[in-house]
Design an enzyme around this catalytic site. Structure first.
Site, PDB file in Angstrom:
ATOM      1  N   ASP A   1       0.832  -1.136  -0.004  1.00 22.77           N
ATOM      2  CA  ASP A   1      -0.001   0.131   0.043  1.00 22.77           C
ATOM      3  C   ASP A   1       0.801   1.398   0.046  1.00 22.77           C
ATOM      4  O   ASP A   1       0.544   2.295   0.056  1.00 22.77           O
ATOM      5  CB  ASP A   1      -0.916   0.126   1.296  1.00 22.77           C
ATOM      6  CG  ASP A   1      -1.969   1.136   1.037  1.00 22.77           C
ATOM      7  OD1 ASP A   1      -2.434   1.299   0.017  1.00 22.77           O
ATOM      8  OD2 ASP A   1      -2.353   1.635   2.277  1.00 22.77           O
TER       9      ASP A   1
ATOM     10  N   SER B 127      -7.084   4.833  -0.186  1.00 21.16           N
ATOM     11  CA  SER B 127      -7.409   3.497  -0.900  1.00 21.16           C
ATOM     12  C   SER B 127      -8.947   3.198  -0.531  1.00 21.16           C
ATOM     13  O   SER B 127      -9.468   3.475   0.594  1.00 21.16           O
ATOM     14  CB  SER B 127      -6.363   2.649  -0.143  1.00 21.16           C
ATOM     15  OG  SER B 127      -4.798   2.803  -0.100  1.00 21.16           O
TER      16      SER B 127
ATOM     17  N   GLN C 167      -5.237  -2.368  -7.106  1.00 19.95           N
ATOM     18  CA  GLN C 167      -6.094  -1.394  -5.901  1.00 19.95           C
ATOM     19  C   GLN C 167      -6.642  -0.519  -6.688  1.00 19.95           C
ATOM     20  O   GLN C 167      -6.253   0.223  -7.608  1.00 19.95           O
ATOM     21  CB  GLN C 167      -5.078  -0.872  -4.988  1.00 19.95           C
ATOM     22  CG  GLN C 167      -5.451   0.025  -3.919  1.00 19.95           C
ATOM     23  CD  GLN C 167      -4.575   0.784  -3.059  1.00 19.95           C
ATOM     24  OE1 GLN C 167      -4.375   2.062  -3.060  1.00 19.95           O
ATOM     25  NE2 GLN C 167      -4.197  -0.144  -1.993  1.00 19.95           N
TER      26      GLN C 167
END
Length: 314
Positions: free
Chosen positions: A233, A257, A307
């Site tokens: 991430d 996110s 993502q």
């Protein structure tokens, strides 16, 4: 709960107070003590059979780092699964921003225990509200077809500057506390960092970095997977920002996110170098999509990531 985890729960920054902690030229902690703290944060407290509790470091910004909650949720799921079953995929949603000053409770639902596969669902809760949900699947090792993409041709990580060496005094003034956070992951940019290319106009929707845990990790495969989930991430959405020539904190960009998926293809060690090769195929509707591939230094494809993130450019 281990002594290290208990110390982290009481004071997540305690391991950084000693004079022996390595620091870069700007005084930012890194190395084994910082990695030990990350390991402690991933060593969740078991409250009940399927309920665990985690904490966040004091240096966190206004929201809990997404990689941290993903890693902790995967730890919670993995601790309800036999060790011989390895996690092969996860799918997660970031529902609300987490408060780093409040412990996070992880509730595990044992969805299925089959002959080859085990499925778990985890909900992370703060103040009675879900902030994150994760589904993970675990599998017994078995033989099968085997092929993989080849790793891109990139410079070796040892030939590239560290992240701390990339930060200029001007950038420190702009980013403030963001660049002063302790770094458990050693990050070496192959492509130019987006904070250096911002203002130069649109670029290629690609971002490549070498990464590794900045120290030695225990021989626990689940821990290595969780550290990789944590690292996944960190720079993934940089590929979206690079395409538009902007960056967090230095331009009028709002982002977070939204969802995150990972597939773990082959065993690896997160304390050895791996290449994170990220591209962004699309951005629209205030959202940006990024895909990433993790390669071990010998060229082995070890994991794939996708993502979607919130991306509002003013």
């Amino acid at each position: 709960m281990t002594e290290v985890a208990r110390a982290a729960a009481e004071d997540p920054d305690a391991v950084l107070s000693a004079d022996r902690v390595p620091r870069d030229a700007h005084g930012v902690p890194h190395g084994q003590p910082v990695l030990d703290r990350l390991v402690a944060l991933l060593d969740l407290e078991r409250i009940e059979e399927n309920i665990f509790r985690g904490v966040s470091p004091k240096h966190s910004p206004i929201r809990v780092f997404g990689g941290q909650v993903a890693g902790q949720a995967l730890v919670a799921a993995g601790r309800t699964v036999p060790a011989e079953r390895r996690v092969h995929s996860l799918h997660a949603y970031f529902i609300r921003g987490g408060d780093p000053s409040v412990p996070i409770v992880y509730e595990v639902d044992r969805i299925r225990d089959g002959r080859s596969f085990t499925t778990r669902r985890v909900v992370a809760v703060q103040r009675g509200r879900a902030i994150f949900s994760l589904s993970a699947s675990f599998q017994l090792d078995e033989p099968g077809a085997d092929h993989a993409d080849e790793m891109p041709d990139v410079p070796a990580p040892e030939t590239l500057p560290t992240q701390g060496e990339r930060i200029t005094p001007e950038l420190r003034e702009k980013f403030g506390v963001v660049v002063d956070r302790p770094r458990p992951i050693d990050v070496r940019y192959v492509t130019e960092p987006p904070w250096l290319t911002r203002g130069q106009g649109p670029g290629e929707a690609r971002n490549q970095v070498w990464m590794r845990a900045d120290g030695k990790l225990p021989d626990d495969q689940l821990l290595h997977v969780c550290v990789l989930a944590y690292a996944s991430d960190m720079t993934l959405l940089d590929s979206v920002l690079a395409r538009h020539g902007v960056y967090w904190g230095t331009d009028n960009v709002l982002g977070a996110s939204l969802d995150h998926a990972m597939w773990f293809h082959r065993p690896f060690r997160a304390d050895e170098w791996f290449l994170y090769d990220c591209v962004s195929p699309s951005a629209s509707g205030g959202r940006g999509l990024a895909t990433g591939r993790f390669f071990a230094q010998d060229g082995t494809l070890i994991a794939t990531v996708v993502q979607e993130g919130l991306l509002r450019i003013g």
